[in-house]
Motif scaffolding. Structure first.
Motif, PDB file in Angstrom:
ATOM      1  N   GLU A 666       0.845  -1.189   0.000  1.00 50.48           N
ATOM      2  CA  GLU A 666       0.000   0.000   0.000  1.00 50.48           C
ATOM      3  C   GLU A 666       0.880   1.239   0.000  1.00 50.48           C
ATOM      4  O   GLU A 666       1.832   1.323   0.764  1.00 50.48           O
ATOM      5  CB  GLU A 666      -0.897   0.034   1.242  1.00 50.48           C
ATOM      6  CG  GLU A 666      -2.102  -0.865   1.179  1.00 50.48           C
ATOM      7  CD  GLU A 666      -3.061  -0.593   2.332  1.00 50.48           C
ATOM      8  OE1 GLU A 666      -3.341   0.588   2.615  1.00 50.48           O
ATOM      9  OE2 GLU A 666      -3.506  -1.565   2.948  1.00 50.48           O
ATOM     10  N   SER A 669       1.955   3.422   3.138  1.00 51.66           N
ATOM     11  CA  SER A 669       1.940   2.498   4.255  1.00 51.66           C
ATOM     12  C   SER A 669       3.205   1.647   4.207  1.00 51.66           C
ATOM     13  O   SER A 669       3.976   1.601   5.158  1.00 51.66           O
ATOM     14  CB  SER A 669       0.695   1.614   4.218  1.00 51.66           C
ATOM     15  OG  SER A 669       0.754   0.634   5.219  1.00 51.66           O
ATOM     16  N   LYS A 693      -4.099   1.331  -6.782  1.00 53.19           N
ATOM     17  CA  LYS A 693      -5.152   0.387  -6.418  1.00 53.19           C
ATOM     18  C   LYS A 693      -4.824  -0.982  -7.002  1.00 53.19           C
ATOM     19  O   LYS A 693      -5.267  -2.016  -6.496  1.00 53.19           O
ATOM     20  CB  LYS A 693      -6.512   0.863  -6.927  1.00 53.19           C
ATOM     21  CG  LYS A 693      -6.972   2.201  -6.348  1.00 53.19           C
ATOM     22  CD  LYS A 693      -7.198   2.120  -4.865  1.00 53.19           C
ATOM     23  CE  LYS A 693      -7.700   3.444  -4.303  1.00 53.19           C
ATOM     24  NZ  LYS A 693      -7.812   3.435  -2.833  1.00 53.19           N
ATOM     25  N   VAL A 786     -10.450  -1.765  12.296  1.00 56.75           N
ATOM     26  CA  VAL A 786     -10.392  -1.166  10.958  1.00 56.75           C
ATOM     27  C   VAL A 786      -9.286  -1.809  10.130  1.00 56.75           C
ATOM     28  O   VAL A 786      -9.476  -2.145   8.953  1.00 56.75           O
ATOM     29  CB  VAL A 786     -10.176   0.356  11.053  1.00 56.75           C
ATOM     30  CG1 VAL A 786      -9.900   0.958   9.682  1.00 56.75           C
ATOM     31  CG2 VAL A 786     -11.396   1.029  11.676  1.00 56.75           C
ATOM     32  N   ASP A 787      -8.109  -1.995  10.743  1.00 53.09           N
ATOM     33  CA  ASP A 787      -6.991  -2.605  10.024  1.00 53.09           C
ATOM     34  C   ASP A 787      -7.319  -4.036   9.607  1.00 53.09           C
ATOM     35  O   ASP A 787      -6.942  -4.483   8.514  1.00 53.09           O
ATOM     36  CB  ASP A 787      -5.727  -2.604  10.896  1.00 53.09           C
ATOM     37  CG  ASP A 787      -5.127  -1.213  11.036  1.00 53.09           C
ATOM     38  OD1 ASP A 787      -5.496  -0.334  10.250  1.00 53.09           O
ATOM     39  OD2 ASP A 787      -4.309  -1.013  11.956  1.00 53.09           O
ATOM     40  N   GLU A 789     -10.277  -5.234   8.894  1.00 53.30           N
ATOM     41  CA  GLU A 789     -11.204  -5.189   7.760  1.00 53.30           C
ATOM     42  C   GLU A 789     -10.463  -4.977   6.447  1.00 53.30           C
ATOM     43  O   GLU A 789     -10.821  -5.531   5.418  1.00 53.30           O
ATOM     44  CB  GLU A 789     -12.248  -4.084   7.968  1.00 53.30           C
ATOM     45  CG  GLU A 789     -13.263  -4.387   9.064  1.00 53.30           C
ATOM     46  CD  GLU A 789     -14.089  -5.635   8.771  1.00 53.30           C
ATOM     47  OE1 GLU A 789     -14.401  -5.887   7.591  1.00 53.30           O
ATOM     48  OE2 GLU A 789     -14.400  -6.380   9.722  1.00 53.30           O
ATOM     49  N   LYS A 790      -9.399  -4.161   6.499  1.00 57.16           N
ATOM     50  CA  LYS A 790      -8.606  -3.919   5.298  1.00 57.16           C
ATOM     51  C   LYS A 790      -7.869  -5.174   4.853  1.00 57.16           C
ATOM     52  O   LYS A 790      -7.610  -5.381   3.667  1.00 57.16           O
ATOM     53  CB  LYS A 790      -7.582  -2.798   5.554  1.00 57.16           C
ATOM     54  CG  LYS A 790      -8.196  -1.420   5.728  1.00 57.16           C
ATOM     55  CD  LYS A 790      -7.097  -0.403   6.002  1.00 57.16           C
ATOM     56  CE  LYS A 790      -7.656   0.992   6.227  1.00 57.16           C
ATOM     57  NZ  LYS A 790      -6.587   1.972   6.553  1.00 57.16           N
ATOM     58  N   SER A 791      -7.496  -6.023   5.820  1.00 56.46           N
ATOM     59  CA  SER A 791      -6.698  -7.216   5.516  1.00 56.46           C
ATOM     60  C   SER A 791      -7.529  -8.495   5.524  1.00 56.46           C
ATOM     61  O   SER A 791      -6.967  -9.595   5.483  1.00 56.46           O
ATOM     62  CB  SER A 791      -5.552  -7.352   6.534  1.00 56.46           C
ATOM     63  OG  SER A 791      -4.748  -6.215   6.557  1.00 56.46           O
ATOM     64  N   LYS A 792      -8.831  -8.358   5.578  1.00 55.60           N
ATOM     65  CA  LYS A 792      -9.696  -9.533   5.718  1.00 55.60           C
ATOM     66  C   LYS A 792      -9.489 -10.534   4.588  1.00 55.60           C
ATOM     67  O   LYS A 792      -9.484 -11.749   4.799  1.00 55.60           O
ATOM     68  CB  LYS A 792     -11.155  -9.087   5.760  1.00 55.60           C
ATOM     69  CG  LYS A 792     -12.088 -10.097   6.373  1.00 55.60           C
ATOM     70  CD  LYS A 792     -13.452  -9.468   6.620  1.00 55.60           C
ATOM     71  CE  LYS A 792     -14.370 -10.444   7.338  1.00 55.60           C
ATOM     72  NZ  LYS A 792     -15.684  -9.816   7.652  1.00 55.60           N
ATOM     73  N   SER A 860      -1.249  -1.837  11.920  1.00 59.16           N
ATOM     74  CA  SER A 860      -0.917  -2.939  11.010  1.00 59.16           C
ATOM     75  C   SER A 860      -0.354  -4.158  11.721  1.00 59.16           C
ATOM     76  O   SER A 860       0.468  -4.895  11.172  1.00 59.16           O
ATOM     77  CB  SER A 860       0.076  -2.467   9.919  1.00 59.16           C
ATOM     78  OG  SER A 860      -0.488  -1.415   9.171  1.00 59.16           O
TER      79      SER A 860
END
Length: 875
Positions: A666, A669, A693, A786-787, A789-792, A860
């Motif tokens: 990312e 990041s 993206k 939240v983190d 959910e991004k890495s789910k 993270s």
């Protein structure tokens, strides 16, 4: 104790049920009120005007500042502790109306009235005078009733806008809390760790002055006592905590930077072990002797030294300090590694300063712009234990917090719900079909469905500002929806419908109403406050419209000839509105770039603020390429370079993802791309640009010397950094590969947990590792959610199950089976000390073996779990 708690609950309800629409009328009444302190008024008003940043002088009138002064004096006379506050503390930390880079409003007046009533009722019911200490705690509870944490973008909402929304990021929470404390005549300042050392991200909180001592608190995060917060542990690992002080301040704190209008003070010694790090900058002035050159090092004065801390894949400058006559630049900082960049003229150098270093010598020289790769390991300060809160105090505080949450949630329940939204959708459709379509054949107009979806999104995202968004949709119809879809989500929460309608009406003057182009119609340019600049600029430049449209370069020529560049005095970084720049004919570069875009859009010329470079661009037709504006404040030599950028902006950079990377990198990041500009590497900003993206990503950039910085952290916060330096040349395509550094964690058994005892026997996976997170309701735990959910998607691919367990602070009977006992058991099994912070995150093998454990604030951490699981699979 119980009686006081119940009384407080009643008062919380009374103060919460406040009419937001009355805010402006309260402010007006304050402006009209007379005061007997005319001398103080004049002195304090002069103090504000002497030191205020350009943005405030340009965008707010005298009546606003007079109201601020009057209310500050009134608060000092109303609250008994006001009389004991020293004049310097009062002026710098009560009187000052601005906290950081927020939009300004009349919050001080609103909060003063609310808190005056609240304190009076508490004292009447308890029969005791409220101390300054207890008043500060009470103010933070009032703040928590009205606001809670949630991440948002970089523009800082005004305090009343945050109150209307009911949430905001830490910078907005601390702005809100400081404003509220100052309204109660309690000296307060926003403290800021610009970047953490052990994890990515940053944090802002509050310090309050009580009876001669500064204490800290989490903004809108009340604790039973001051100097108690979830960030106490991570702050002990910080490398910098600072505050910006308005005006000339002569406090005892260490000063990082002094300017005639403000100073940056260093508060790190209040939180962490510190050292004085001295950087000595030298250059080789030796002479040639035959075929050999004899070295002779000389100190370099007035070189700029940047103390860089790795965070978000860049070396963020904790401070920039000029060297003295002996070549030294000094900083009070923590015991972690830094990356030092020293520069003067065309000579530069980078060097690592290790945790144990107190003196580092840096030799600057002309850079040979060659292509190469390098790497280094950067270590943060070590973890330190903190005092654990008294469980009885914590339980009482948590009961009160839960009640305050219920009050805030009751207010949130008044926002537009699904029934209300569907009613508005039908209203919109009826008007659209009646006036713009044949109502008998709605199915023949498929765009209606798209508008319906847009309305649902806009009303839902506007939160407490839904009536303003509704009004704009009513009066603006389709174009009202179109323009709202162009702005950022935060704009929906604090925009004024009259301002946006002004843009719609003014846009019609140049036949742009049929051009649904975000580069013309959009009132949002950068992160400035949206104002009715379009109609203002059309009127101001009424005789120059054709001149500007014929050649947009004439716009930049007007700016160059009429607006003075001043990059130093707009010190909070708040963009000045286009109207404000025209008013004072002075601005920082960013505000000039915004003005250029605003003038172009006002006359139907496509223009934008290009985030990667921070420059304004325009184009004369959709099919033509973007050109950079040549904005004022540059020397003739630099202007030539800017024009040359247009000619050399045909460099192509293709960025590929290394196939061996276990996760998708990312931007901002795990990696960034930086360009050498004016003696320093500047990160290309793609935060508000949908780049990366997917890979490969193609970028059109100007020629120059670049580097790609990538990093990966281990579980202790140490980061392995890799750098790739490369050159971009015109008309040549360059490919660079993002290779994330491999961080190998030592996977070892930390003990075997009794899964049956803690109720997880039937929950863990039978043949894959399971992640367990014990969380509370505070900011670090919300970050983890939240983190995750991004890495789910990565968790699903790896077959790792994530279990979240909410802490039960009541600690009573069987309830603890899914609360604190889980965290206590896991920590005890791993034979580590509880540091007092949640979340507790562990990775378990199917038999309960703990192979990873972390505590407290860490961005993270889910990536660390994935890395450990990957190593387990390889074994």
């Amino acid at each position: 104790m119980k009686k006081l708690f119940l009384l407080s609950c009643v008062l919380l309800f009374v103060s919460f049920s406040f009419d937001y629409s009355s805010a402006q009328s309260v402010a007006k009444s304050v402006c009209k009120s007379e005061t007997k302190n005319n001398n103080d008024n004049k002195e304090y008003l002069k103090f504000l005007y002497d030191y205020m940043p350009l943005s405030d002088r340009a965008d707010y009138d005298t009546s606003f500042f007079k109201a601020q002064v009057k209310t500050a004096i009134q608060a000092r006379q109303t609250f008994r502790w006001g009389k004991q506050i020293p004049e310097e503390i009062f002026k710098h930390f009560v009187l000052v109306y601005r906290v950081n880079n927020e939009n300004l409003d009349t919050a001080r007046m609103v909060m003063f009235n609310a808190l005056r009533e609240r304190f009076a009722k508490i004292e009447k019911e308890t029969g005791k005078q409220l101390s300054m200490y207890d008043a500060a705690l009470e103010v933070n509870h009032w703040c928590h009733e009205h606001m809670n944490y949630r991440a948002s973008d970089g523009r800082t909402s005004s305090p009343l806008a945050s109150m209307k929304t009911s949430w905001g990021r830490c910078g907005e929470e601390s702005t809100f809390a400081v404003t509220t404390l100052r309204a109660a005549c309690i000296p307060a300042r926003q403290c800021y760790t610009p970047r953490w050392a052990h994890t990515d991200d940053n944090h802002a909180w509050v310090e309050v002055w009580i009876d001669g001592t500064w204490y800290y608190m989490g903004a809108c995060e009340p604790e039973p006592k001051l100097n108690m917060a979830w960030f106490t542990a991570p702050a002990k690992r910080a490398m910098m905590v600072n505050a910006t002080v308005f005006g000339r301040y002569s406090g005892k704190e260490e000063v990082n930077f002094t300017h005639p209008l403000y100073s940056k003070i260093n508060l790190l010694p209040n939180y962490a072990p510190v050292k004085r790090l001295r950087i000595r900058v030298v250059e080789n002035t030796g002479i040639n002797k035959g075929s050999r050159r004899q070295a002779e090092m000389r100190a370099v004065k007035n070189a700029e030294v940047s103390f860089g801390l790795y965070n978000y894949a860049e070396y963020y400058p904790l401070a920039k300090i000029k060297t003295d006559n002996e070549g030294f630049a000094c900083l009070i900082t923590g015991y972690g590694d830094l990356v030092i960049w020293a520069a003067k003229g065309d000579k530069y150098a980078q060097k690592q300063a290790f945790a144990a270093d107190t003196l580092v010598t840096v030799e600057i020289k002309k850079i040979d712009k060659k292509e190469y790769e390098s790497s280094m390991m950067l270590t943060p300060p070590r973890e330190l234990p903190i005092d654990i809160i008294d469980p009885e105090l914590e339980r009482g505080n948590n009961r009160r917090l839960a009640y305050e949450d219920s009050l805030r949630n009751a207010y949130v329940a008044t926002f537009a719900d699904s029934a209300y939204i569907e009613k508005e959708v039908k209203y919109f459709n009826a008007g659209l079909l009646t006036y713009e379509h044949d109502p008998k054949h709605p199915a023949s107009h498929p765009e209606i469905a798209e508008y319906d979806a847009g309305i649902r999104y806009l009303l839902k995202k506007s939160y407490g500002n839904y009536k303003e968004v509704r009004d704009l949709i009513h009066f603006g119809s389709k174009q009202g929806v179109d323009i709202l879809k162009m702005v950022y989500d935060k704009d929906l929460r604090d925009l004024n419908s009259d301002v946006i309608m002004d843009h719609l009406r003014a846009a019609k003057a140049f036949d742009t109403q049929d051009k649904i182009s975000e580069y013309i119609l959009n009132p949002r340019i950068q992160l400035e406050m949206i104002t009715p600049w379009r109609s203002f600029l059309q009127k101001y430049f009424s005789t120059q419209a054709a001149y500007f449209k014929r050649n947009p370069a004439n716009v930049s020529a007007w700016i160059n000839n009429n607006v003075r560049l001043n990059n130093s005095d707009n010190y909070y970084g708040v963009p000045i509105s286009p109207e404000g720049v025209i008013k004072i004919k002075e601005a920082d570069m960013k505000s000039m770039e915004i003005l250029f875009v605003a003038i172009c859009r006002s006359f139907g010329i496509e223009a934008r603020y290009e985030w990667a470079t921070g420059k304004a661009q325009y184009r004369t037709a959709p099919e033509t390429s973007w050109k950079y504006a040549d904005i004022k404040g540059l020397t003739s030599k630099t202007k030539k370079k800017v024009r040359q950028i247009d000619e050399q902006n045909n460099c192509t950079l293709v960025v590929e993802n290394d196939k061996n990377n276990s996760i998708k990198p990312e931007y901002y990041s795990r990696f960034t791309i930086q360009k050498l500009v004016d003696g320093a590497f500047k990160t290309l900003d793609y935060e508000y640009d949908p780049k990366f993206k997917k890979f490969p990503e193609t970028l059109n950039l100007s020629a120059g010397y670049y580097r790609l910085v990538a990093g990966g952290r281990n579980s202790n916060g140490a980061v392995q950094v890799s750098e790739k330096y490369f050159v971009l040349k015109p008309n040549i395509t360059k490919t660079v590969i993002v290779t994330l550094p491999k961080i190998k964690e030592e996977v070892k058994s930390m003990g075997v947990a009794d899964l049956r005892l803690i109720g997880l026997k039937d929950s863990v996976s039978a043949n894959k590792p399971t992640a367990v997170a014990v969380i509370d309701g505070k900011e670090p735990s919300r970050h983890l959610i939240v983190d995750y959910e991004k890495s789910k998607e990565e968790f699903v691919k790896s077959g790792i199950k994530m279990i979240f367990i909410k802490v039960d602070n009541e600690n009573a009977g069987d309830k603890t089976i899914k609360g604190q006992s889980v965290g206590n058991t896991l920590i005890g099994t791993a034979n580590v000390k509880f540091l007092g912070n949640y979340p507790i995150l562990v990775l378990l093998k199917p038999d309960g073996t703990i192979v990873y454990l972390s505590q407290g604030y860490k961005i993270s951490s889910q990536e660390e779990i994935l890395k450990v699981a990957e190593q387990l699979a390889a074994e």
